[in-house]
Design a protein around this motif. Sequence first.
Motif, PDB file in Angstrom:
ATOM      1  N   ALA A 246       0.911  -1.622   0.258  1.00  0.00           N
ATOM      2  CA  ALA A 246      -0.060   0.000  -0.224  1.00  0.00           C
ATOM      3  C   ALA A 246       0.920   1.324   0.011  1.00  0.00           C
ATOM      4  CB  ALA A 246      -1.345  -0.004   1.244  1.00  0.00           C
ATOM      5  N   SER A 247       1.651   0.894   0.592  1.00  0.00           N
ATOM      6  CA  SER A 247       2.471   2.508   0.769  1.00  0.00           C
ATOM      7  C   SER A 247       3.576   2.685  -0.340  1.00  0.00           C
ATOM      8  CB  SER A 247       3.697   2.237   2.082  1.00  0.00           C
ATOM      9  OG  SER A 247       3.517   2.141   3.616  1.00  0.00           O
ATOM     10  N   PHE A 248       3.794   1.586  -0.970  1.00  0.00           N
ATOM     11  CA  PHE A 248       4.314   1.900  -2.387  1.00  0.00           C
ATOM     12  C   PHE A 248       3.017   2.255  -3.260  1.00  0.00           C
ATOM     13  CE2 PHE A 248       4.020   0.035  -7.107  1.00  0.00           C
ATOM     14  CZ  PHE A 248       6.288   0.171  -7.138  1.00  0.00           C
ATOM     15  N   LEU A 249       2.107   2.004  -3.373  1.00  0.00           N
ATOM     16  CA  LEU A 249       0.842   2.120  -4.375  1.00  0.00           C
ATOM     17  C   LEU A 249       0.505   3.640  -4.096  1.00  0.00           C
ATOM     18  CD1 LEU A 249      -1.664  -0.441  -4.482  1.00  0.00           C
ATOM     19  CD2 LEU A 249       0.292   0.227  -6.422  1.00  0.00           C
ATOM     20  N   VAL A 250       0.866   4.262  -3.064  1.00  0.00           N
ATOM     21  CA  VAL A 250       1.063   5.686  -2.317  1.00  0.00           C
ATOM     22  C   VAL A 250       2.152   6.281  -3.479  1.00  0.00           C
ATOM     23  CG1 VAL A 250       0.978   7.466  -0.647  1.00  0.00           C
ATOM     24  CG2 VAL A 250      -0.472   5.792  -0.725  1.00  0.00           C
ATOM     25  N   SER A 251       3.299   6.283  -2.496  1.00  0.00           N
ATOM     26  CA  SER A 251       4.625   7.085  -3.316  1.00  0.00           C
ATOM     27  C   SER A 251       4.006   6.802  -4.922  1.00  0.00           C
ATOM     28  CB  SER A 251       5.920   5.886  -2.576  1.00  0.00           C
ATOM     29  OG  SER A 251       6.088   4.561  -3.172  1.00  0.00           O
ATOM     30  N   GLN A 252       4.023   6.358  -5.647  1.00  0.00           N
ATOM     31  CA  GLN A 252       3.633   5.623  -6.846  1.00  0.00           C
ATOM     32  C   GLN A 252       2.352   7.334  -7.616  1.00  0.00           C
ATOM     33  OE1 GLN A 252       6.657   5.158  -9.238  1.00  0.00           O
ATOM     34  NE2 GLN A 252       7.490   4.170  -7.188  1.00  0.00           N
ATOM     35  N   GLY A 253       1.358   7.676  -6.843  1.00  0.00           N
ATOM     36  CA  GLY A 253       0.765   7.941  -6.950  1.00  0.00           C
ATOM     37  C   GLY A 253      -0.879   6.892  -7.050  1.00  0.00           C
ATOM     38  N   LEU A 254      -0.018   5.798  -7.378  1.00  0.00           N
ATOM     39  CA  LEU A 254      -1.713   4.817  -7.381  1.00  0.00           C
ATOM     40  C   LEU A 254      -2.417   4.630  -6.613  1.00  0.00           C
ATOM     41  CD1 LEU A 254       0.866   2.633  -9.595  1.00  0.00           C
ATOM     42  CD2 LEU A 254      -0.583   4.317 -10.842  1.00  0.00           C
ATOM     43  N   ALA A 255      -2.176   5.042  -5.655  1.00  0.00           N
ATOM     44  CA  ALA A 255      -2.944   4.304  -4.349  1.00  0.00           C
ATOM     45  C   ALA A 255      -5.355   5.032  -4.925  1.00  0.00           C
ATOM     46  CB  ALA A 255      -3.506   4.940  -2.879  1.00  0.00           C
ATOM     47  N   GLY A 256      -5.194   6.169  -4.757  1.00  0.00           N
ATOM     48  CA  GLY A 256      -6.440   6.950  -5.915  1.00  0.00           C
ATOM     49  C   GLY A 256      -6.734   5.853  -6.720  1.00  0.00           C
ATOM     50  N   LEU A 257      -6.420   5.601  -7.736  1.00  0.00           N
ATOM     51  CA  LEU A 257      -6.818   4.407  -9.430  1.00  0.00           C
ATOM     52  C   LEU A 257      -6.999   3.935  -8.373  1.00  0.00           C
ATOM     53  CD1 LEU A 257      -4.644   6.210 -12.017  1.00  0.00           C
ATOM     54  CD2 LEU A 257      -7.409   6.454 -11.528  1.00  0.00           C
ATOM     55  N   TRP A 258      -6.268   2.918  -8.279  1.00  0.00           N
ATOM     56  CA  TRP A 258      -6.733   1.318  -7.570  1.00  0.00           C
ATOM     57  C   TRP A 258      -7.755   1.601  -6.717  1.00  0.00           C
ATOM     58  CZ3 TRP A 258      -3.570  -3.103  -6.097  1.00  0.00           C
ATOM     59  CH2 TRP A 258      -2.409  -3.784  -7.486  1.00  0.00           C
ATOM     60  N   SER A 259      -8.099   2.126  -5.547  1.00  0.00           N
ATOM     61  CA  SER A 259      -8.940   2.115  -4.484  1.00  0.00           C
ATOM     62  C   SER A 259      -9.902   2.455  -5.678  1.00  0.00           C
ATOM     63  CB  SER A 259      -9.092   3.984  -3.803  1.00  0.00           C
ATOM     64  OG  SER A 259      -9.830   3.952  -3.384  1.00  0.00           O
ATOM     65  N   VAL A 260     -10.413   3.025  -5.991  1.00  0.00           N
ATOM     66  CA  VAL A 260     -11.714   2.998  -7.409  1.00  0.00           C
ATOM     67  C   VAL A 260     -11.798   2.018  -7.938  1.00  0.00           C
ATOM     68  CG1 VAL A 260     -11.666   5.946  -6.860  1.00  0.00           C
ATOM     69  CG2 VAL A 260     -11.204   4.664  -8.911  1.00  0.00           C
ATOM     70  N   GLU A 261     -10.982   1.376  -8.689  1.00  0.00           N
ATOM     71  CA  GLU A 261     -10.585   0.867  -9.941  1.00  0.00           C
ATOM     72  C   GLU A 261     -10.482  -1.133  -9.042  1.00  0.00           C
ATOM     73  OE1 GLU A 261      -9.511   1.640 -13.462  1.00  0.00           O
ATOM     74  OE2 GLU A 261      -9.609   3.680 -13.572  1.00  0.00           O
ATOM     75  N   LEU A 262      -9.815  -1.099  -8.455  1.00  0.00           N
ATOM     76  CA  LEU A 262      -9.770  -2.480  -7.792  1.00  0.00           C
ATOM     77  C   LEU A 262     -11.482  -3.229  -7.386  1.00  0.00           C
ATOM     78  CD1 LEU A 262      -7.753  -4.280  -6.644  1.00  0.00           C
ATOM     79  CD2 LEU A 262      -8.799  -3.671  -4.138  1.00  0.00           C
ATOM     80  N   PRO A 263     -11.606  -4.279  -7.813  1.00  0.00           N
ATOM     81  CA  PRO A 263     -13.205  -5.014  -7.739  1.00  0.00           C
ATOM     82  C   PRO A 263     -13.265  -5.099  -6.859  1.00  0.00           C
ATOM     83  CG  PRO A 263     -11.143  -5.654  -9.808  1.00  0.00           C
ATOM     84  CD  PRO A 263     -10.753  -5.266  -9.207  1.00  0.00           C
TER      85      PRO A 263
END
Length: 377
Positions: free
Chosen positions: A54-71
């Motif tokens: 999760a910290s990796f996704l946040v650091s890469q700016g991907l957390a928001g997109l993952w949050s809404v697109e994750l099934p």
Amino acid sequence: MSVFETMPRGPAAFDLYRAVLAPLVAIDSDPSALQARWNSALALSKKYGCEAFASFLVSQGLAGLWSVELPNAQAASDYGALASKLRDERFGAVARYLDQRAAVTELDRILTREGIVYAAFKGAWVREAVYADPALRAAGDIDVLVSSRQRQAAVQALRDSGYALWVDAENISHECSLTRRSSDIDLHWDILRPGRTRRPLIEDFLARRQCLAGLWGLSDTDVMFMMLVHPAFAKYVCASNTVSLIRVIDFVRWARARQVRWDDLINLLDASGLNTAAWAVLSWWKMLIGEDAWPVPRHVMVRLAPGRIRQSYLRAWIEHDLPTRLAASGIGVQIPFTLALHDRASDAAHAVSGWMRSRVSARRDPLLRIDASKDSP
């Protein structure tokens, strides 16, 4: 132990990058194929641990997109802890976006009132154009271009509005920063250190600017130019310590949704002496995105490509992540790598002479003589 210490580094990280990007750049119409991409990506949460991933996704700016697109069903059943962490980050990102959007609105009012022509670029501009929910695209600061003729007027206008000036003598040749509370503005009067391009480009960029959602920004083609050129020199193309995977998403979305005039882009790169730099960045991103989701017309890569020997040389740097490895060992990468990103030897020499001139002129730059201690903290 830091959560990041469990994550791979260097070339070993490339598979991780591909996996977390795959479901976000996919153009699969088959739900099962998309689900397979999500399964491969989510498996990494168990491999590296939920907190580290999760910290990796946040650091890469991907957390928001993952949050809404994750099934949703899968997130609720198998990856509830990860989904919860990403959801919390998304809520925080919304608050930060609202603060920045208010700052952008005021920035437009301040500069327009003073007759200062500006154009936003990078994340704060891209998210307004190609993200249905701009808050999902985090931006650390607001990047703004102005003419070198109006930079002092822009600085003064922002200081009069309560912004504090921060100047780095190393970068005063092309940028400075201004801050107020939670708002950070990076003010640029060149896209890179002077000399990297054969001729100045800012005046042309400002002449082609466009207005969107009450904000002035670069034209579609100029945005793509910046996407391909800036990371080549500012991020050493693929250096692990500067990788931000959200830029790959920006690139894919911009190429698919906006009206990029590819031939005009090629002509602009060629006139700037930066075909090779753009080709190197595209080659790196194509490694991560894959052929099936690649959004660039084939002729673009062909026309930008350098000679075979230099192609092999630059590919070796990228595939083995030499920018990261050599920088970490204390060996410079500017001379053997970034100079090779210029199209001709004369372009590389021009970059070196530009760097030397900027070092000399920085000593007498009037912005360095401003008493910033009088600015509001």
